[in-house]
Scaffold this motif. Structure first.
Motif, mmCIF file in Angstrom:
data_model
loop_
_atom_site.group_PDB
_atom_site.id
_atom_site.type_symbol
_atom_site.label_atom_id
_atom_site.label_comp_id
_atom_site.label_asym_id
_atom_site.label_seq_id
_atom_site.Cartn_x
_atom_site.Cartn_y
_atom_site.Cartn_z
ATOM 1 N N ALA A 5 58.330 -4.561 -39.843
ATOM 2 C CA ALA A 5 57.524 -4.271 -41.033
ATOM 3 C C ALA A 5 56.065 -4.296 -40.641
ATOM 4 O O ALA A 5 55.688 -4.906 -39.652
ATOM 5 C CB ALA A 5 57.808 -5.305 -42.106
ATOM 6 N N THR A 6 55.245 -3.611 -41.411
ATOM 7 C CA THR A 6 53.832 -3.552 -41.042
ATOM 8 C C THR A 6 52.963 -4.136 -42.132
ATOM 9 O O THR A 6 53.360 -4.221 -43.276
ATOM 10 C CB THR A 6 53.393 -2.102 -40.870
ATOM 11 N N ALA A 7 51.763 -4.475 -41.712
ATOM 12 C CA ALA A 7 50.765 -4.837 -42.705
ATOM 13 C C ALA A 7 50.341 -3.555 -43.386
ATOM 14 O O ALA A 7 50.285 -2.512 -42.751
ATOM 15 C CB ALA A 7 49.564 -5.467 -42.005
ATOM 16 N N VAL A 16 43.621 -0.116 -47.865
ATOM 17 C CA VAL A 16 45.072 -0.005 -47.951
ATOM 18 C C VAL A 16 45.493 1.363 -47.414
ATOM 19 O O VAL A 16 44.909 2.379 -47.748
ATOM 20 C CB VAL A 16 45.530 -0.177 -49.409
ATOM 21 N N MET A 17 46.475 1.381 -46.533
ATOM 22 C CA MET A 17 46.941 2.645 -45.941
ATOM 23 C C MET A 17 48.374 2.910 -46.372
ATOM 24 O O MET A 17 49.099 1.986 -46.699
ATOM 25 C CB MET A 17 46.920 2.546 -44.410
ATOM 26 N N SER A 18 48.768 4.180 -46.329
ATOM 27 C CA SER A 18 50.172 4.457 -46.570
ATOM 28 C C SER A 18 50.950 4.118 -45.304
ATOM 29 O O SER A 18 50.410 4.127 -44.209
ATOM 30 C CB SER A 18 50.366 5.921 -46.937
ATOM 31 N N THR A 19 52.216 3.780 -45.472
ATOM 32 C CA THR A 19 53.026 3.395 -44.328
ATOM 33 C C THR A 19 53.797 4.598 -43.812
ATOM 34 O O THR A 19 54.424 5.313 -44.578
ATOM 35 C CB THR A 19 54.020 2.299 -44.770
ATOM 36 N N PHE A 20 53.723 4.823 -42.518
ATOM 37 C CA PHE A 20 54.468 5.926 -41.908
ATOM 38 C C PHE A 20 55.644 5.351 -41.127
ATOM 39 O O PHE A 20 55.480 4.389 -40.373
ATOM 40 C CB PHE A 20 53.563 6.724 -40.961
ATOM 41 N N TYR A 43 51.954 1.630 -39.469
ATOM 42 C CA TYR A 43 53.200 2.272 -39.046
ATOM 43 C C TYR A 43 54.360 1.284 -39.152
ATOM 44 O O TYR A 43 54.231 0.128 -38.735
ATOM 45 C CB TYR A 43 53.096 2.754 -37.595
ATOM 46 N N SER A 44 55.471 1.766 -39.700
ATOM 47 C CA SER A 44 56.657 0.928 -39.762
ATOM 48 C C SER A 44 57.622 1.434 -38.696
ATOM 49 O O SER A 44 58.005 2.607 -38.694
ATOM 50 C CB SER A 44 57.269 1.074 -41.159
ATOM 51 N N LEU A 45 57.992 0.557 -37.766
ATOM 52 C CA LEU A 45 58.795 0.991 -36.630
ATOM 53 C C LEU A 45 60.246 0.554 -36.779
ATOM 54 O O LEU A 45 60.511 -0.605 -37.091
ATOM 55 C CB LEU A 45 58.257 0.407 -35.314
ATOM 56 N N GLU A 46 61.145 1.469 -36.548
ATOM 57 C CA GLU A 46 62.567 1.145 -36.490
ATOM 58 C C GLU A 46 62.989 1.365 -35.046
ATOM 59 O O GLU A 46 62.888 2.489 -34.537
ATOM 60 C CB GLU A 46 63.359 2.051 -37.424
ATOM 61 N N ILE A 47 63.417 0.290 -34.385
ATOM 62 C CA ILE A 47 63.703 0.401 -32.951
ATOM 63 C C ILE A 47 65.215 0.471 -32.725
ATOM 64 O O ILE A 47 65.962 -0.363 -33.254
ATOM 65 C CB ILE A 47 63.086 -0.800 -32.201
#
Ligand SMILES: [Fe+2]
Ligand SMILES: [Fe+2]
Length: 357
Positions: A5-7, A16-20, A43-47
């Motif tokens: 999850a991202t800040a 505030v940024m949108s999450t990619f 950025y939200s990362l799915e590994i």
């Protein structure tokens, strides 16, 4: 599968940024580095650690971008890239390919296989983020274009349906006008339409064309609205001059439908349904293929119906006799292919004759 999850706040700007959403298919060390470089920047990362997991995750919820490593054993990164590019659902998913250290040939190969962007593992975090931003901008423009295209397609299809409804209503009104000026009845129009559609289907015409023929065949005599009442309703045999006048209903029908910007199938039927295959018809005495096929079909349907219908000056011919007549003494008027179809579909023609009385 690991989700990072991202800040939602960019620490550099405090906004505030949108999450990619990014999908990362790499060995653990690269995944850790990417997480450090990207997670704090919205950025939200799915590994994922296997090609199967990557594909499952992408199909379940497509990410904005997939980051794929070239350092995975067994060419797994390239295999995933190929799988994405050969599937319609994923062929447009932007891919950043991370080349393995000391593998200069990987860059060209990744581009050739359809990666949008290639970075080396040595690329700085800032350069990686800059390239991602460019890709995301392109992806968002492409999404907007796809949505606009979809909206346009819906509008075009609505408009096409509206036009068809208007056409059907206009045809019905014109049919009514033809009925009022002629001794023909609405049932004659229906039968001619149905016979013509049966013939068109038998001759292998495409369904859209068959429907046009069914829709417009009833307008074959619409030009009779332009013929003088005394000629149109005359009970005895027409004089030569009156017959010449009567012939003009084909031209009037053509002009009327052309002025109304009707489909050419409609105007061709109105103009040429009295032409004969041997060139002895009217108004232009054209022969063979010069007569549009829709008119050649309606010609047979119209004559069959005229023969089998009772008039004040004649009895109705038995349908079997009408078949014989069309195939023998009248055969030189008609397209042999249409006559062949007519014979082949004898049962359907007789069924229409019975049903539409
Ligand atoms: Fe006619
Ligand atoms: Fe007719």
């Amino acid at each position: 599968m690991t989700r990072i999850a991202t800040a939602s706040t960019n620490p550099s700007f405090g906004t505030v940024m949108s999450t990619f959403r990014l999908l990362v298919f790499s060995e653990p060390e690269t995944a850790r580095r990417l997480t450090t470089a990207l997670a704090p920047f919205g950025y939200s990362l799915e590994i994922v650690s296997s090609e199967a997991d990557a594909l499952a995750a992408i199909h379940a919820a497509p990410p904005e971008v997939a980051i794929v490593s070239g350092a995975l054993p067994g060419n797994a990164g390239f295999n995933l890239l190929r799988a994405l590019r050969t599937n319609r659902a994923t062929e447009d998913l932007p891919v950043v390919f991370v080349t393995a250290p000391g593998s200069p040939d990987q860059e060209l190969r990744a581009f050739q296989m359809g990666a949008e962007e290639v970075v080396t593992e040595e690329a700085s975090d800032g350069a990686l983020r800059a390239r991602l931003r460019v890709l995301l901008r392109f992806a968002s423009i492409r999404r907007r274009l796809v949505n606009d295209k979809r909206r346009l397609e819906i509008r075009v299809s609505d408009r096409t349906r509206e036009l068809l409804e208007i056409t059907i209503a206009t045809v019905a009104a014109l049919e009514k006008a033809a009925e009022m000026t002629d001794q023909e009845t609405g049932q004659h129009m229906t039968r001619v339409a149905e016979y013509s559609a049966v013939l068109a289907l038998e001759m292998g015409m495409d369904p859209e064309f068959v429907e046009k023929i069914r829709l417009y065949a009833p307008l074959h005599d619409v030009g009779k609205v332009g013929i003088r009442h005394e000629v149109l309703k005359k009970e005895g045999v027409l004089t030569k001059q009156e017959f010449e006048e009567m012939k003009k209903h084909t031209i009037f029908g053509f002009e009327l439908l052309t002025a109304a910007r009707a489909d050419p199938v409609a105007s061709n039927i109105a103009l040429s349904h009295h032409e004969r295959i041997d060139g002895s018809g009217y108004p232009h005495a054209i022969k063979g293929d010069a007569i549009p096929v829709e008119a050649r079909l309606v010609a047979v349907a119209d004559v069959f119906d005229a023969l089998t219908t009772r008039r004040h000056y004649k009895e109705a011919m038995h349908p079997e006799d009408a078949f014989t007549s069309i195939c023998d003494e009248l055969a030189n008027r008609f397209d042999p292919m249409v006559v062949k179809a007519f014979l082949k579909r004898r049962a359907d023609i007789l069924d229409v004759h019975k049903r539409c009385q």
